[in-house]
Design an enzyme around this catalytic site. Sequence first.
Site, PDB file in Angstrom:
ATOM      1  N   ASP A  35      13.717  34.916  52.631  1.00  0.00           N
ATOM      2  CA  ASP A  35      14.153  36.541  52.489  1.00  0.00           C
ATOM      3  C   ASP A  35      14.538  36.445  51.179  1.00  0.00           C
ATOM      4  O   ASP A  35      15.440  36.135  50.479  1.00  0.00           O
ATOM      5  CB  ASP A  35      15.204  36.666  53.398  1.00  0.00           C
ATOM      6  CG  ASP A  35      14.842  36.783  54.819  1.00  0.00           C
ATOM      7  OD1 ASP A  35      14.010  37.589  55.112  1.00  0.00           O
ATOM      8  OD2 ASP A  35      15.597  36.006  55.774  1.00  0.00           O
TER       9      ASP A  35
ATOM     10  N   ASP B  75      11.510  39.893  63.272  1.00  0.00           N
ATOM     11  CA  ASP B  75      12.582  39.635  62.461  1.00  0.00           C
ATOM     12  C   ASP B  75      13.808  40.312  62.668  1.00  0.00           C
ATOM     13  O   ASP B  75      13.805  41.559  62.238  1.00  0.00           O
ATOM     14  CB  ASP B  75      11.958  39.437  60.938  1.00  0.00           C
ATOM     15  CG  ASP B  75      12.901  38.994  60.004  1.00  0.00           C
ATOM     16  OD1 ASP B  75      14.032  38.397  60.507  1.00  0.00           O
ATOM     17  OD2 ASP B  75      12.577  38.981  58.731  1.00  0.00           O
TER      18      ASP B  75
ATOM     19  N   MET C 249      11.505  41.592  50.335  1.00  0.00           N
ATOM     20  CA  MET C 249      12.492  43.111  50.695  1.00  0.00           C
ATOM     21  C   MET C 249      12.600  43.401  49.460  1.00  0.00           C
ATOM     22  O   MET C 249      13.975  43.464  48.954  1.00  0.00           O
ATOM     23  CB  MET C 249      13.536  42.659  51.370  1.00  0.00           C
ATOM     24  CG  MET C 249      13.449  42.430  52.715  1.00  0.00           C
ATOM     25  SD  MET C 249      14.431  41.654  53.931  1.00  0.00           S
ATOM     26  CE  MET C 249      14.284  40.164  53.395  1.00  0.00           C
TER      27      MET C 249
ATOM     28  N   MET D 112      10.231  44.697  61.813  1.00  0.00           N
ATOM     29  CA  MET D 112      11.794  44.319  61.481  1.00  0.00           C
ATOM     30  C   MET D 112      12.430  44.951  62.751  1.00  0.00           C
ATOM     31  O   MET D 112      12.231  46.131  63.424  1.00  0.00           O
ATOM     32  CB  MET D 112      12.170  45.080  60.360  1.00  0.00           C
ATOM     33  CG  MET D 112      11.737  44.387  59.095  1.00  0.00           C
ATOM     34  SD  MET D 112      12.291  42.787  58.944  1.00  0.00           S
ATOM     35  CE  MET D 112      14.121  42.802  59.079  1.00  0.00           C
TER      36      MET D 112
ATOM     37  N   SER E 100      14.833  31.381  59.405  1.00  0.00           N
ATOM     38  CA  SER E 100      15.192  31.980  58.110  1.00  0.00           C
ATOM     39  C   SER E 100      16.469  31.106  57.628  1.00  0.00           C
ATOM     40  O   SER E 100      17.366  31.175  58.041  1.00  0.00           O
ATOM     41  CB  SER E 100      15.580  33.552  58.507  1.00  0.00           C
ATOM     42  OG  SER E 100      16.228  34.078  57.244  1.00  0.00           O
TER      43      SER E 100
ATOM     44  N   MET F 285      15.387  39.301  48.427  1.00  0.00           N
ATOM     45  CA  MET F 285      16.079  40.709  48.355  1.00  0.00           C
ATOM     46  C   MET F 285      16.600  40.946  46.959  1.00  0.00           C
ATOM     47  O   MET F 285      16.830  40.318  46.329  1.00  0.00           O
ATOM     48  CB  MET F 285      17.434  40.690  49.235  1.00  0.00           C
ATOM     49  CG  MET F 285      16.857  40.464  50.638  1.00  0.00           C
ATOM     50  SD  MET F 285      18.399  40.811  51.705  1.00  0.00           S
ATOM     51  CE  MET F 285      18.063  39.721  53.170  1.00  0.00           C
TER      52      MET F 285
HETATM   53  C1  DX5 Z   1      17.045  40.277  57.201  1.00  0.00           C
HETATM   54  C2  DX5 Z   1      16.115  39.106  57.155  1.00  0.00           C
HETATM   55  C3  DX5 Z   1      16.105  38.400  58.106  1.00  0.00           C
HETATM   56  C4  DX5 Z   1      17.350  37.573  58.726  1.00  0.00           C
HETATM   57  C5  DX5 Z   1      17.231  37.464  60.155  1.00  0.00           C
HETATM   58  O1  DX5 Z   1      16.945  41.290  56.504  1.00  0.00           O
HETATM   59  O2  DX5 Z   1      14.794  39.669  56.934  1.00  0.00           O
HETATM   60  O3  DX5 Z   1      14.930  37.456  58.114  1.00  0.00           O
HETATM   61  O4  DX5 Z   1      17.655  36.227  58.046  1.00  0.00           O
HETATM   62  O5  DX5 Z   1      18.453  37.252  60.578  1.00  0.00           O
HETATM   63  P1  DX5 Z   1      18.925  36.849  62.008  1.00  0.00           P
HETATM   64  O6  DX5 Z   1      17.919  36.097  62.793  1.00  0.00           O
HETATM   65  O7  DX5 Z   1      20.263  36.437  62.088  1.00  0.00           O
HETATM   66  O8  DX5 Z   1      18.956  38.219  62.563  1.00  0.00           O
HETATM   67 ZN    ZN Z   2      13.322  38.003  56.917  1.00  0.00          ZN
END
Ligand code: DX5
Ligand code: ZN
Length: 214
Positions: A36, A174, A69, A139, A9, A38
Amino acid sequence: MSKVIISPSILSADFANLEQEISAVKKAGADWLHIDVMDGHFVPNITIGVPVVKSLRKVTGLILDTHLMIDNPDKFIHAFAQAGSDILTFHYEACADRAEEIIDKIKTEGVKAGISIKPKTDPREIIPFLNKVDLVLIMTVEPGFGGQEFMHECAMKIPVIKENAPKSLIIQVDGGINNLTSKICTSLGANSLVAGSYIFGNCDYIKAIKSLQQ
Ligand code: DX5
Ligand code: ZN
């Protein structure tokens, strides 16, 4: 066991040097690149949008695994597909009553379709869509931020999805994935791991990715 797909990511990468970061994880063995997106509504954070995906497409041949997201994902499917995303994963919670329509829309764009569920969502709610999507993203943290702690109870959704899915379905996790939590997920049936802070926070990307593949 077949090979697990590693999707770093870029949320935890150095945004001032994205091209170098991407080529470094590719050399280190990454299979895909997790992006990602958002919107500050569906999740309490704002990150990457269409122009960044478009720019990344020009500098990498890696599969762009785009995690939307966002509310109203249907409004942006065409733009992200045009920008070069190979996989578009939307959140079931953002459009539960229109999930089938969204999946069809993604497929019409000629890209792979993924459906994602947040920690509080019952995995049985998405069983009706497992034959229509290419990927399910479970998730294992509340979406919105990198670097959070893995929620063990979410991993128990993996077998529920696996038992009801066609063999070809990619089951991705994830959030909070590291060398230990990755083993929990793959032993339960996950075959794709997203990892942000664990990979980009490690000074040796090769070592980090290898530890996830074992
Ligand atoms: C969080 C994202 C993830 C995030 C994961 O909402 O969807 O993809 O980057 O980060 P880590 O691996 O640090 O938990
Ligand atoms: Zn993600």
